[in-house]
Design an enzyme around this catalytic site. Sequence first.
Site, PDB file in Angstrom:
ATOM      1  N   HIS A   1       0.826  -1.221   0.000  1.00  0.00           N
ATOM      2  CA  HIS A   1       0.000   0.000   0.000  1.00  0.00           C
ATOM      3  C   HIS A   1       0.861   1.273   0.000  1.00  0.00           C
ATOM      4  O   HIS A   1       2.001   1.231  -0.426  1.00  0.00           O
ATOM      5  CB  HIS A   1      -0.998  -0.048   1.161  1.00  0.00           C
ATOM      6  CG  HIS A   1      -1.692  -1.368   1.236  1.00  0.00           C
ATOM      7  ND1 HIS A   1      -2.739  -1.720   0.415  1.00  0.00           N
ATOM      8  CD2 HIS A   1      -1.432  -2.480   1.991  1.00  0.00           C
ATOM      9  CE1 HIS A   1      -3.130  -2.960   0.679  1.00  0.00           C
ATOM     10  NE2 HIS A   1      -2.348  -3.461   1.631  1.00  0.00           N
TER      11      HIS A   1
ATOM     12  N   GLU B   1      -2.686   0.469   7.827  1.00  0.00           N
ATOM     13  CA  GLU B   1      -1.776  -0.609   7.412  1.00  0.00           C
ATOM     14  C   GLU B   1      -0.529  -0.057   6.728  1.00  0.00           C
ATOM     15  O   GLU B   1       0.591  -0.521   6.974  1.00  0.00           O
ATOM     16  CB  GLU B   1      -2.506  -1.575   6.463  1.00  0.00           C
ATOM     17  CG  GLU B   1      -1.625  -2.726   5.991  1.00  0.00           C
ATOM     18  CD  GLU B   1      -2.306  -3.625   4.965  1.00  0.00           C
ATOM     19  OE1 GLU B   1      -3.490  -3.403   4.667  1.00  0.00           O
ATOM     20  OE2 GLU B   1      -1.629  -4.541   4.456  1.00  0.00           O
TER      21      GLU B   1
ATOM     22  N   HIS C   1       2.541  -7.029   4.796  1.00  0.00           N
ATOM     23  CA  HIS C   1       1.173  -6.520   4.933  1.00  0.00           C
ATOM     24  C   HIS C   1       0.649  -6.753   6.349  1.00  0.00           C
ATOM     25  O   HIS C   1       1.236  -7.524   7.120  1.00  0.00           O
ATOM     26  CB  HIS C   1       0.235  -7.244   3.951  1.00  0.00           C
ATOM     27  CG  HIS C   1       0.422  -6.807   2.533  1.00  0.00           C
ATOM     28  ND1 HIS C   1      -0.447  -5.965   1.897  1.00  0.00           N
ATOM     29  CD2 HIS C   1       1.417  -7.084   1.652  1.00  0.00           C
ATOM     30  CE1 HIS C   1      -0.015  -5.736   0.666  1.00  0.00           C
ATOM     31  NE2 HIS C   1       1.121  -6.411   0.485  1.00  0.00           N
TER      32      HIS C   1
ATOM     33  N   GLU D   1       1.331 -11.557   6.428  1.00  0.00           N
ATOM     34  CA  GLU D   1       0.183 -10.786   6.946  1.00  0.00           C
ATOM     35  C   GLU D   1       0.378 -10.666   8.454  1.00  0.00           C
ATOM     36  O   GLU D   1       0.116 -11.597   9.215  1.00  0.00           O
ATOM     37  CB  GLU D   1      -1.132 -11.490   6.612  1.00  0.00           C
ATOM     38  CG  GLU D   1      -1.492 -11.484   5.130  1.00  0.00           C
ATOM     39  CD  GLU D   1      -2.101 -10.157   4.650  1.00  0.00           C
ATOM     40  OE1 GLU D   1      -2.140  -9.175   5.424  1.00  0.00           O
ATOM     41  OE2 GLU D   1      -2.550 -10.115   3.491  1.00  0.00           O
TER      42      GLU D   1
HETATM   43 ZN   LIG Z   1      -2.337  -5.242   2.608  1.00  0.00          ZN
END
Ligand SMILES: [Zn+2]
Length: 242
Positions: free
Chosen positions: A10, A24, A79, A145
Amino acid sequence: MPIVWIDPGHGGRDSGATGNGLLEKDVVLALSVAIKRKLEAEYDGVQVLMSRDRDVFLELSERTNAANRSGADILVSIHCNAGGGNGGFESFRYTSVSSTTVNLHDALHAEIMKALAPFNVIDRGVKSQNLHMLRESRMPAVLTENLFIDVASDANKLKNPDVINALVNGHVNGIARHLGLTRKGGTPQMDKANVIAYGKEIQNGLIINNTVYVPLRALAEASGDRVAWDNQTKTATVTKPQ
Ligand SMILES: [Zn+2]
């Protein structure tokens, strides 16, 4: 010199997951910068390149094009998760991958869960999925993640500097383990190796920086070869018996 590509997810107008006062894009940038710093500070001969080192928007194709052009040896995309539930840590590789990618994935996942052990984080497992960053990267690629932004108990952990440190250490240790990196000024990574040669067990095998070393005479003689040692020139000569 191995090149590691770190891809903080992102950025810019794409915040990624949001919740509990966290974005995030900010969490993953902080993690990524810290992973680069620690890897380069503590290990010899490794270079870390990043998709972004600030709050800027990048298309997924820009990320993989740049990584593929760089000649990077491995790629790790960082992430945080969302979607509620009980939270936890999980990691992904592409749906069909080389054994090198499986090795990278296993090393990363295991080292991250080990580093997170004091913090009661749920292990959601090692998974495979058809994701752009994993499919389009030409080098072994894994996506982590790092807990759930929208699960309050996970978000609280992401606000704890000790948990951030654990996530950084886990990534660094997993990458170093996979690449067989040597700690600066330290001893090489060493472990015992079990070696069976021609049906015989060879004693005193060692793994040093991902390479197996065994006593030459024991190995050669196990196959019926002869070893001559010249102490003056420090030369071992292995020959077939006449
Ligand atoms: Zn992400």
